[in-house]
Structure formats: C-alpha cells, structure tokens
Scaffold this motif. Structure first.
Motif, short mmCIF file in Angstrom:
data_model
loop_
_atom_site.label_atom_id
_atom_site.label_comp_id
_atom_site.label_asym_id
_atom_site.label_seq_id
_atom_site.Cartn_x
_atom_site.Cartn_y
_atom_site.Cartn_z
N LEU A 151 18.61 -40.08 4.39
CA LEU A 151 18.75 -41.13 4.16
C LEU A 151 19.55 -41.02 2.47
O LEU A 151 20.81 -40.97 1.93
N LEU A 152 18.55 -40.37 1.70
CA LEU A 152 19.42 -39.89 0.27
C LEU A 152 20.37 -38.67 0.27
O LEU A 152 21.43 -38.75 -0.53
N ARG A 153 20.26 -38.01 1.47
CA ARG A 153 20.85 -36.77 1.13
C ARG A 153 22.49 -36.98 1.36
O ARG A 153 22.88 -36.89 1.05
N ILE A 154 22.55 -38.40 2.08
CA ILE A 154 23.49 -38.52 2.80
C ILE A 154 24.01 -39.70 1.61
O ILE A 154 25.77 -39.44 2.19
N VAL A 155 23.23 -40.46 1.59
CA VAL A 155 23.88 -41.53 0.63
C VAL A 155 24.58 -41.45 -1.14
O VAL A 155 25.45 -41.91 -1.44
N PHE A 156 23.13 -40.59 -1.60
CA PHE A 156 23.36 -39.85 -3.33
C PHE A 156 25.43 -39.71 -2.71
O PHE A 156 25.83 -40.29 -4.14
N PRO A 157 25.98 -38.53 -1.94
CA PRO A 157 27.37 -38.21 -2.55
C PRO A 157 28.07 -39.42 -2.16
O PRO A 157 29.16 -39.24 -2.87
N ILE A 158 27.87 -40.09 -1.52
CA ILE A 158 28.95 -41.28 -0.99
C ILE A 158 28.84 -42.52 -2.06
O ILE A 158 29.91 -42.79 -2.67
N TYR B 280 26.86 -52.71 -7.12
CA TYR B 280 27.49 -52.97 -5.64
C TYR B 280 27.62 -51.64 -4.93
O TYR B 280 27.15 -51.86 -3.84
N MET B 281 27.80 -50.74 -5.70
CA MET B 281 28.86 -49.36 -4.79
C MET B 281 26.96 -48.83 -4.28
O MET B 281 27.90 -47.89 -3.19
N LEU B 282 25.92 -48.82 -4.84
CA LEU B 282 24.86 -48.47 -4.36
C LEU B 282 24.54 -48.84 -3.19
O LEU B 282 24.49 -48.92 -2.03
N PRO B 283 24.77 -50.40 -2.66
CA PRO B 283 23.80 -51.08 -0.93
C PRO B 283 24.87 -50.81 -0.48
O PRO B 283 25.07 -50.24 0.60
N LEU B 284 26.29 -50.74 -0.76
CA LEU B 284 27.39 -50.54 -0.23
C LEU B 284 27.30 -49.05 0.79
O LEU B 284 27.85 -48.70 1.48
N SER B 285 27.45 -48.39 -0.57
CA SER B 285 26.41 -46.34 -0.25
C SER B 285 26.19 -46.65 1.10
O SER B 285 25.97 -45.92 1.92
N ILE B 286 24.95 -47.40 0.39
CA ILE B 286 23.76 -47.26 1.55
C ILE B 286 24.06 -47.78 2.71
O ILE B 286 23.91 -47.25 3.77
N SER B 287 25.12 -49.01 2.93
CA SER B 287 25.45 -49.43 4.02
C SER B 287 25.90 -48.16 4.47
O SER B 287 26.24 -48.41 6.01
N GLN C 190 14.37 -47.30 12.74
CA GLN C 190 14.12 -46.47 11.62
C GLN C 190 14.86 -46.89 10.38
O GLN C 190 14.62 -47.09 9.34
N TYR C 191 16.28 -45.92 10.71
CA TYR C 191 16.96 -46.24 9.71
C TYR C 191 17.54 -47.39 9.67
O TYR C 191 17.95 -47.31 8.13
N SER C 192 17.23 -48.03 10.32
CA SER C 192 18.19 -49.27 9.94
C SER C 192 17.52 -49.96 8.45
O SER C 192 18.08 -49.56 7.74
N GLN D 29 22.74 -57.80 3.24
CA GLN D 29 24.20 -58.16 4.25
C GLN D 29 24.58 -57.01 3.83
O GLN D 29 25.02 -56.52 5.31
N ALA D 30 24.68 -56.38 3.04
CA ALA D 30 24.86 -54.96 2.98
C ALA D 30 24.90 -53.57 4.45
O ALA D 30 25.78 -53.65 5.09
N PRO D 31 23.93 -53.63 3.61
CA PRO D 31 22.63 -51.85 4.12
C PRO D 31 23.21 -52.61 6.17
O PRO D 31 23.09 -52.27 7.18
N VAL D 32 22.47 -53.86 6.60
CA VAL D 32 22.38 -54.58 7.65
C VAL D 32 23.44 -54.84 8.55
O VAL D 32 23.85 -54.36 9.47
N GLN D 33 24.65 -55.05 7.40
CA GLN D 33 25.86 -54.95 8.55
C GLN D 33 26.44 -53.30 8.25
O GLN D 33 27.08 -52.83 9.11
N GLY D 34 26.16 -52.38 7.67
CA GLY D 34 26.28 -50.99 7.34
C GLY D 34 25.45 -50.69 9.43
O GLY D 34 25.64 -49.45 9.87
#
Length: 449
Positions: A14-21, A288-295, A316-318, A374-379
């Motif tokens: 998740l960190l590997r994917i999310v940090f660049p996002i 908000y960019m961090l929860p949006l990126s996690i989403s 589990q990822y969710s 709400q952001a990562p749940v929507q993601g």
C-alpha cells in the motif's frame, strides 16, 4: 504488483503504491493551490474572483473527470485476470470519452459562465476576474482530461512512480507562468487572477505531452501500443466505462460541489469572508490529498485482488487503507488547530482576512476524521466496482444532510457563515458512517459465495 501473503506485506505494498500517488496528487493540486496563493499575494479582489471562478470550475471538472477514474478499476481487474490484450482498447475508448467530455464542459462554460455569475451579488471587479479565470482554465480542458486517462492507466499497472515524476513537473511550470502572467513580469501582460487561469492551461498542455511521450516510448507502457492501431469509437465500450464512471463522477461531484456551493452562498457575506473561507478550504484540500491518495491506492489494489478472485486479500487491503488514513487524520487535525495562525498568515497580510480564516480553520480541523474514513472506503468500493449505491449515499450525505443543515444554521442562528462549516462536518460524518456499512455489506456478500 504481485500477490501478498501477510498484512505487513500488504501495508508495504500500500505504501509503495500510495506514496507516488500522494506526490502526484499534491503536485497536481499545487496548480490550483498556487493559483489561489499567488493571487492572494496580488490583491484581495482578485483572490475573491479566483475563488468564485474555481468554485464553478472545480466541481464540474472533477465530477466529469471522475467518470474517467473508471479506467483504474477496469484496467486493474483486466491485469489481475491476465487479460492484458483488452487494456489498449479500454484506454483508447477512455481517451475518446475524455475529448467528448472536455468539449461539452468547454461549451457549457463558454456560453453559460457569464449568466451564472450574473445571478450572484458580486462586486464588478470580482465578477470580471471570475469570468476571465473560468475561460482561461477551460482552454486546458482537453489536455487535462486526456492526461487523466493516461494517468489512471499508468497507475492501474502499478507504475505510480511514473505518474509522480510527470506531475512533479507541473508545479514549477505553473508557478513560473503564474509569476509571468499574474504579476506581469519580464514584459508579459499583468493579468492578475485571469493570469493564473492561463498559466494553469499552459501547464496542462505541457504535462499531457510529457505523459504521451512516456506512454508511447517507455516500458512497460510501450508494449500495450496505446497510440497505435486506433479502434473506432465504440459505444458499447464507452457505455461500460460510463456505467462505472458516471456514479464515481457523481459521487465526487456531490462531495466537491458542496464545498463550492458553500463558497457561492457565502458571497452574501462579502469579499473578506469569501477570501478567508477560501484560505481554509485551500489548505484543507491540500491535507486531503493523503486520504484521497490512499483511496486511489485502495481502488488499484482491491481491484487487482478482486480480478484475481482473492477476496480475502481485497478485504484486508480495504481496511488497512482506512486505518492508515484515520491515523493521518489526527496529525492533520492537530496541524490545522495549532498552526492555524501561521497557515492563515501564509496567504494574506490583511488582518481582517487572517482573523476570519483562523476561525474557519478550527472547523476544518473537526472534519478531518470523517474525511479520512469516507475517502478510502469509497476507493475500496470502486475496486469492487460497487458504485451505484455509493453515489446515492454521497448525494444524501452531502446535499440532503450537509448543505441544508448548514444553510439553516447560517440563516437562523448566530453561527452565520460558520453554520455552513458545521453543515459540512455533519455531511462528511454521515457519508463516512453509511459508506463504511456499505463496504462491510459488500465484503460479506462476496465472502458468502
């Protein structure tokens, strides 16, 4: 991307994917951030004009661009199911749809922006800046939408660092052209707030050319041949993209437009209030960019696991995504509360604007937890391609609960402008609770099969 076995491995993925996002999101958001920030340094009237203009621009752009976000779960599930030969057609049809949407929005703004602004009780100078800013930004719609398709395709392959690299270039390009066109440096015309719009449009064109070159020439994207052997526009394929994308777009529109609606409704309180409110919204949006990126990371990872039929891993990822965003929300809330004076002073030297912005930032700190849930749940729900019920929940939370309660508090109590912020908190909290129940229900339903 690859299959993970443990929760620790999943968190690292998740960190590997999310940090660049995250870097990508921040870099892209900085285009608007610097529009507001540098215009604030120009004068208060232009800041108010850009604030009003962006309040029309952002929800319409983000809502319709959100339709294109369906490229991510579509491509992610195709890759998870080892059907890579279908990826090119999905992306090409996404580009066709991007162009259609961009032309529609440009037409809407070109013919309708002045009429909409005329309905508001704005100072003449503020209305003029808002109209010019909207037109200037619209010149960058086509490249911005096509870039979004390419970016979602790149991200769906797990190559989020490439998107990060491209987007990192956008902020300095935008700042450079803002410096030239807002303030009229080096012989360029001094355009004030309108100059920020033109600078952003130029930036979007440059970023598209960079992204296109990478997709066409670099591995692993080159092997998909996105820009070769163009298929005809397929209504069936566009319908598939839209079937998933339209609810996503409406959900995003419902959330972003409520902030814009509040800004527009605050126009009755005067220029100082608009400027102070925009400062609080602008900085809060950056956090908000961090929860949006996690989403967005959750969409990619959940979609990949669902495509591979590893439903336990998708679950589990969710929830790892949600817990990560919640942990950050406490940091952002403390930042907003304890540094609120410093944050406000970054934007303006006007004591009246600073004093009011400080008060708005207190309310902004209060809705960080709801935003982070709400952001990562929507993601995650997008990763499952569960989007229809989600957008209905979003509409109810923001427009049936959030905005009306804000209006009532602002109009019939002593809270006045702050009443709208209390409404925002109520709407975001309702969204976080209802969407969490929806995600849990979907996961239980899949586990029962």
């Amino acid at each position: 991307m690859f299959e993970t076995k443990t929760k620790t491995e999943k968190f690292k993925m998740l960190l590997r994917i999310v940090f660049p996002i995250l870097v990508t999101q921040v870099a892209m958001y900085l285009v608007t951030f610097f529009d507001i920030y540098m215009t604030a340094r120009y004068n208060t009237e232009d800041l108010a004009g850009v604030s009003i203009g962006s309040s029309f621009w952002m929800p319409v752009y983000i809502g319709l661009a959100g339709i294109l976000m369906s490229i991510t779960p579509i491509v992610a599930q195709l890759m998870g199911a080892a059907r890579r030969e279908e990826v090119k057609d999905a992306v090409q049809q996404g580009i066709y749809l991007a162009i259609i949407l961009a032309v529609l929005i440009f037409t809407f703004f070109f013919f309708g922006a002045d009429s909409l602004l005329g309905l508001m009780d704005l100072e003449a100078a503020v209305e003029s800046v808002a109209g010019e800013y909207i037109f200037a930004m619209s010149l960058g719609l086509v490249p911005l939408f096509i870039y979004n398709v390419l970016r979602y395709y790149i991200d769906a392959l797990g190559a989020t660092r490439v998107s990060m690299f491209i987007s990192l270039l956008s902020a300095p390009i935008n700042v450079f052209f803002n410096y030239l066109l807002i303030f009229g440096n080096f012989g360029f015309p001094e355009l004030g707030g309108a100059g920020a719009g033109y600078a952003s449009a130029i930036t979007y064109w440059v970023v598209l050319f960079i992204a296109g070159w990478i997709v066409h020439t670099r591995k692993p994207f080159k092997s998909f041949g996105i820009f070769s052997g163009w298929a005809k526009l397929s209504l069936a394929r566009v319908k598939e993209i839209s079937r998933i994308g339209v609810p996503i777009g409406i959900s995003i529109f419902a959330e972003t437009s409520i902030f814009s609606a509040v800004t527009l409704m605050m126009s009755t309180y005067g220029t100082i209030t608009i400027a102070a409110h925009q400062i609080a919204i602008n900085f809060t949006s950056l956090l908000y960019m961090l929860p949006l990126s996690i989403s967005m990371g959750a969409t990619i990872l959940v979609g990949f696991e669902v495509g591979a039929k590893r439903f336990h891993d998708a679950r589990q990822y969710s929830w790892i995504s949600v817990l990560s965003a919640v942990a950050f929300s406490f940091v952002s809330a403390f930042t907003l509360y304890f540094l609120r004076h410093d944050i406000a002073a970054l934007y303006s030297s006007d004591p009246a604007v600073i004093n009011l912005a400080v008060q708005f930032l207190v309310f902004a700190a209060l809705f960080q937890l709801s935003d982070a849930i709400q952001a990562p749940v929507q993601g995650a729900l997008r990763g499952y391609k569960d989007v229809n019920i989600t957008f209905i929940m979003a509409l109810i939370s923001y427009w049936v609960i959030g905005l009306p309660s804000g209006y009532l508090l602002a109009t019939f109590t002593g809270f006045e402008a702050f009443g709208y912020w209390i409404g925002l908190i109520a709407g975001l909290t309702a969204g976080a609770v209802t969407l969490s129940f929806r995600l849990n229900k979907i996961q239980k339903k899949i586990a029962a099969y």
